[in-house]
Design a protein around this motif. Structure first.
Motif, PDB file in Angstrom:
ATOM      1  N   ARG A 349       1.265  -1.114   0.299  1.00  0.00           N
ATOM      2  CA  ARG A 349       0.131   0.156  -0.529  1.00  0.00           C
ATOM      3  C   ARG A 349       1.057   1.005   0.353  1.00  0.00           C
ATOM      4  NH1 ARG A 349      -3.253  -0.785   5.544  1.00  0.00           N
ATOM      5  NH2 ARG A 349      -3.905  -2.233   4.261  1.00  0.00           N
ATOM      6  N   GLY A 350       0.332   1.867  -0.231  1.00  0.00           N
ATOM      7  CA  GLY A 350       0.529   3.516  -0.671  1.00  0.00           C
ATOM      8  C   GLY A 350       0.219   4.347  -1.185  1.00  0.00           C
ATOM      9  N   THR A 351       0.192   5.491  -0.934  1.00  0.00           N
ATOM     10  CA  THR A 351      -0.463   7.577  -2.144  1.00  0.00           C
ATOM     11  C   THR A 351       0.566   7.723  -2.844  1.00  0.00           C
ATOM     12  OG1 THR A 351       0.616   8.989  -0.388  1.00  0.00           O
ATOM     13  CG2 THR A 351      -1.233   7.455   0.661  1.00  0.00           C
ATOM     14  N   ARG A 352      -0.017   8.470  -3.425  1.00  0.00           N
ATOM     15  CA  ARG A 352       0.568   8.966  -4.248  1.00  0.00           C
ATOM     16  C   ARG A 352       2.259   9.797  -3.851  1.00  0.00           C
ATOM     17  NH1 ARG A 352      -4.535   9.315  -6.576  1.00  0.00           N
ATOM     18  NH2 ARG A 352      -4.818   8.812  -9.254  1.00  0.00           N
ATOM     19  N   ASN A 353       2.246   9.621  -2.609  1.00  0.00           N
ATOM     20  CA  ASN A 353       3.051  10.715  -1.845  1.00  0.00           C
ATOM     21  C   ASN A 353       4.264   9.783  -1.586  1.00  0.00           C
ATOM     22  OD1 ASN A 353       2.168  13.630  -2.655  1.00  0.00           O
ATOM     23  ND2 ASN A 353       0.744  13.387  -0.773  1.00  0.00           N
ATOM     24  N   GLY A 354       4.329   8.266  -1.878  1.00  0.00           N
ATOM     25  CA  GLY A 354       5.027   7.257  -1.425  1.00  0.00           C
ATOM     26  C   GLY A 354       4.503   6.350  -0.408  1.00  0.00           C
ATOM     27  N   HIS A 355       5.254   5.431  -0.584  1.00  0.00           N
ATOM     28  CA  HIS A 355       4.798   3.716  -0.217  1.00  0.00           C
ATOM     29  C   HIS A 355       4.376   3.690   1.764  1.00  0.00           C
ATOM     30  CE1 HIS A 355       8.057   2.854   2.481  1.00  0.00           C
ATOM     31  NE2 HIS A 355       8.928   3.537   1.725  1.00  0.00           N
ATOM     32  N   GLU A 356       3.481   3.071   2.193  1.00  0.00           N
ATOM     33  CA  GLU A 356       3.586   3.145   3.654  1.00  0.00           C
ATOM     34  C   GLU A 356       3.294   1.752   4.068  1.00  0.00           C
ATOM     35  OE1 GLU A 356      -0.891   4.674   3.802  1.00  0.00           O
ATOM     36  OE2 GLU A 356       0.065   7.104   3.455  1.00  0.00           O
ATOM     37  N   GLY A 357       4.470   0.753   3.966  1.00  0.00           N
ATOM     38  CA  GLY A 357       4.442  -0.066   4.579  1.00  0.00           C
ATOM     39  C   GLY A 357       4.082  -1.817   3.803  1.00  0.00           C
ATOM     40  N   TYR A 358       4.513  -2.344   4.484  1.00  0.00           N
ATOM     41  CA  TYR A 358       4.245  -3.627   4.049  1.00  0.00           C
ATOM     42  C   TYR A 358       4.723  -4.386   2.974  1.00  0.00           C
ATOM     43  CZ  TYR A 358       0.136  -4.125   7.002  1.00  0.00           C
ATOM     44  OH  TYR A 358      -1.323  -3.868   7.909  1.00  0.00           O
ATOM     45  N   ALA A 359       6.070  -3.604   3.478  1.00  0.00           N
ATOM     46  CA  ALA A 359       7.143  -4.713   2.148  1.00  0.00           C
ATOM     47  C   ALA A 359       7.534  -5.868   1.988  1.00  0.00           C
ATOM     48  CB  ALA A 359       8.296  -3.354   2.309  1.00  0.00           C
ATOM     49  N   ASN A 360       6.867  -5.685   0.888  1.00  0.00           N
ATOM     50  CA  ASN A 360       7.147  -7.924   0.566  1.00  0.00           C
ATOM     51  C   ASN A 360       6.547  -8.278   1.265  1.00  0.00           C
ATOM     52  OD1 ASN A 360       9.531  -6.014  -1.015  1.00  0.00           O
ATOM     53  ND2 ASN A 360      10.433  -6.457   0.560  1.00  0.00           N
ATOM     54  N   TRP A 361       5.178  -7.997   1.409  1.00  0.00           N
ATOM     55  CA  TRP A 361       4.555  -8.657   1.716  1.00  0.00           C
ATOM     56  C   TRP A 361       3.780  -9.928   1.064  1.00  0.00           C
ATOM     57  CZ3 TRP A 361      -1.472  -7.612   2.094  1.00  0.00           C
ATOM     58  CH2 TRP A 361      -2.322  -8.648   2.863  1.00  0.00           C
ATOM     59  N   ALA A 362       3.704 -11.193   1.701  1.00  0.00           N
ATOM     60  CA  ALA A 362       4.038 -12.276   0.748  1.00  0.00           C
ATOM     61  C   ALA A 362       2.119 -12.155  -0.094  1.00  0.00           C
ATOM     62  CB  ALA A 362       3.871 -13.943   0.727  1.00  0.00           C
ATOM     63  N   ALA A 481      -5.446  -6.214  11.373  1.00  0.00           N
ATOM     64  CA  ALA A 481      -5.558  -5.336  12.230  1.00  0.00           C
ATOM     65  C   ALA A 481      -4.137  -5.448  12.216  1.00  0.00           C
ATOM     66  CB  ALA A 481      -5.189  -6.712  13.299  1.00  0.00           C
ATOM     67  N   GLY A 482      -3.064  -4.750  11.165  1.00  0.00           N
ATOM     68  CA  GLY A 482      -2.141  -3.700  11.077  1.00  0.00           C
ATOM     69  C   GLY A 482      -0.940  -4.728  10.333  1.00  0.00           C
ATOM     70  N   GLU A 483      -0.144  -4.392  10.465  1.00  0.00           N
ATOM     71  CA  GLU A 483       1.558  -4.995  10.042  1.00  0.00           C
ATOM     72  C   GLU A 483       2.025  -5.746  11.607  1.00  0.00           C
ATOM     73  OE1 GLU A 483       5.345  -4.020   7.904  1.00  0.00           O
ATOM     74  OE2 GLU A 483       3.760  -2.054   7.625  1.00  0.00           O
ATOM     75  N   SER A 484       1.297  -5.422  12.374  1.00  0.00           N
ATOM     76  CA  SER A 484       1.549  -6.342  14.088  1.00  0.00           C
ATOM     77  C   SER A 484       1.685  -7.863  13.396  1.00  0.00           C
ATOM     78  CB  SER A 484       2.125  -5.296  14.577  1.00  0.00           C
ATOM     79  OG  SER A 484       0.236  -5.589  14.943  1.00  0.00           O
ATOM     80  N   LEU A 485      -0.261  -8.092  13.447  1.00  0.00           N
ATOM     81  CA  LEU A 485      -0.631  -9.532  13.365  1.00  0.00           C
ATOM     82  C   LEU A 485      -0.234 -10.717  11.978  1.00  0.00           C
ATOM     83  CD1 LEU A 485      -2.940 -11.735  14.721  1.00  0.00           C
ATOM     84  CD2 LEU A 485      -3.877 -10.930  13.435  1.00  0.00           C
ATOM     85  N   GLN A 486       0.815  -9.226  11.414  1.00  0.00           N
ATOM     86  CA  GLN A 486       0.970 -10.566   9.849  1.00  0.00           C
ATOM     87  C   GLN A 486       2.489 -10.720  10.690  1.00  0.00           C
ATOM     88  OE1 GLN A 486      -0.875 -10.927   7.054  1.00  0.00           O
ATOM     89  NE2 GLN A 486      -2.755  -9.952   8.844  1.00  0.00           N
TER      90      GLN A 486
END
Length: 509
Positions: A349-362, A481-486
């Protein structure tokens, strides 16, 4: 609830006649397995009203486990069993959206002892959970049943009951004991998958399942897969062909598309019934929600849109002979790559202004690659559409993405929940999706190199995660639940994982 026969007899017969029957190639694992779904014969629980605006799926019978601290006994009795078995599992299925961690303690009614706890974290609609029961409790449970009490949780949990008044083939979802010997293999997987036991909430989850069913039908010619598609879709549409369903938060919706993750099932509908009214509904949704650059989104830009939006848009464009919609589908993929792939990482995920996490989430990587592959495969059906601006670029992005993903495939054939982070552990859902995306590319001539060894290895490893009756375990939970649960190692059963695995099976046939 008023429902319609989704595929008319004439259309169904015609589709079957156009397919040639063949057996799936390869010898998939087959085990000497015995299992039985021992149904509950009684469920006693306190009455609880559904909140206004919410609804449980399909008017199937349910019962409630009250929130922690609330009074109300829940007891479950089971049918008599005379069959020998080695393992016993208690299985329940959550049917309402919950956005918190829940612990349900399970007690033996006969001994009053605690048997174990069912750990339910942020469940999605129609998600099974199970508890493997120690053999010391088997006799007592068969004799007197179990009692349930919530140990942790601030909301009641709605579960699918034992009653089946309309004779739906969903016995693996209704509360039961799974008695078994041996491990599940290909036969158990496909038998369970080609039924209502694989049904999911309408949207991206059910879309994964429908793609798997349709692909297996095309690969094998077995009509049970097409019949199952029909049974699934019948539950979501009324007699006028309008959507009558719940969104991912259990809110009742009618004749509307809730967002960009909703349209995925429409891809299979477009293949089966090009005149269905939902196709015009999707066309209208897309043009109404496209920004000036063509991007369709709701604040965040996600890789999901490559698969859940671009691909059904492409199939709908083919069905409606709409080149403008086809061009818009291409833009969904190109723009998502632009905003979500950089510095050698695919961000979910991200916006036109840049990414917002979940880098390389399967699973995010799976949506990225699966969306590219399936959108290209869809557009190939129309020579003019495949010549549209952006297709050649998408082909290059897809092949480069496959090469990138293969660098992180592990020795067992699968991928970590976050591809570059071993501590996050293997995720069967993301692995099945990535492998399916890669195998589809080879099958349809999108790759200049062979990946068969890689994808076959992934499929064989996935079989090790099957329950005795054919559900796939080992999936990272839905992303509420966000990135932590993943990252925490929590793993579940989710039927959409079976859908992704089925797509892989079919692509390798």
């Amino acid at each position: 609830m008023d429902r319609r026969e989704f595929l008319g007899h004439t259309l169904l017969t015609g589709l079957m006649a156009t397919m040639f029957s063949k057996q799936t190639k390869g010898s998939y694992p087959s085990n000497e397995t015995w299992f039985y779904h021992l149904p509950a014969t009684s469920v006693k629980s306190p009455p609880v009203q559904v909140l206004p605006g919410k609804r449980t799926p399909f008017e199937w019978d349910t019962f409630v486990v009250p929130q922690a601290g609330k009074s109300g006994r829940v007891s479950i009795g089971f049918a008599r069993n005379d069959r020998p078995f080695d393992e016993m599992r208690l299985r329940v299925c959550s049917v309402m959206d919950i956005s918190e961690d829940i612990i349900i303690n399970v007690y033996s009614v006969a001994s009053k002892l605690l048997i174990g706890s069912i750990d339910i974290r942020y469940p999605h609609i129609l998600q099974p959970f199970e508890l493997l029961i120690d053999p010391s409790h088997h006799t007592d449970i068969l004799r007197k049943g179990v009692a349930l009490r919530m140990e942790r949780g601030n909301v009641p949990v709605w579960l699918l009951s034992h009653r089946n008044s309309e004779n739906f083939d969903n016995k693996a979802l209704r509360v039961h004991l799974l008695l078994s010997r041996g491990k599940g293999g290909a036969r158990e997987f496909t038998d369970l998958f080609a039924s209502l036991n694989s049904i999911q909430q309408f949207g991206w989850m059910e879309g994964c399942v429908l793609d798997g069913l349709f692909d297996l039908f095309r690969a094998t010619g077995e009509h049970r897969y097409l019949t199952s598609i029909n049974e699934h879709l019948n539950l979501f549409f009324d007699n006028d062909g309008k959507l009558n369903y719940e969104d991912p938060r259990s809110n009742y919706l009618y004749d509307t598309i809730y967002g960009i993750e909703c349209p995925l099932p429409i891809a299979v509908i477009a293949k089966l019934d090009p005149r269905h009214p939902i196709l015009r509904k999707l066309e209208e949704f897309c043009f109404a929600n496209a920004a000036s650059d063509g991007l369709i989104g709701e604040g965040h830009i996600t890789t999901e849109g490559c698969y859940t939006l671009a691909y059904p848009m492409a199939e709908t464009a083919i069905a409606l002979a709409n080149p403008e919609l086809a061009g818009l589908a291409i833009k969904q993929v190109i723009l998502r790559h632009k905003y979500l792939f950089f510095d050698g990482n695919i961000h979910q995920r991200g916006t036109r202004n840049g990414h917002e996490g979940y880098a390389n989430w399967a699973r995010g990587v799976a949506w990225y690659l699966l969306g590219m592959a399936r959108t290209l495969i869809s557009l190939k059906k129309n020579e003019g559409f495949y010549a549209l601006e952006g297709v050649a670029e998408m082909e290059k992005l897809y092949e480069n993405g496959v090469k990138w993903a293969l660098k992180y495939q592990q020795h067992n054939g699968l991928w970590y929940a976050f591809l570059k982070e071993a501590l996050t552990g293997i995720d069967t859902s993301g692995s099945a999706g990535i492998a399916a995306a890669i195998a589809l590319g080879e099958k349809h001539g999108l790759l200049s190199f062979s990946v068969k060894e890689n994808t076959e290895k992934a499929l064989y490893e996935l079989y090790k995660y099957l329950t005795p009756d054919g559900f796939v375990t080992g999936a990272v939970q839905s992303n509420k639940a966000g990135e932590s649960l993943q990252r925490r190692g929590y793993r579940v059963i989710s039927q959409y994982t079976s859908g992704l695995m089925a797509q892989l099976m079919a692509a390798l046939s």
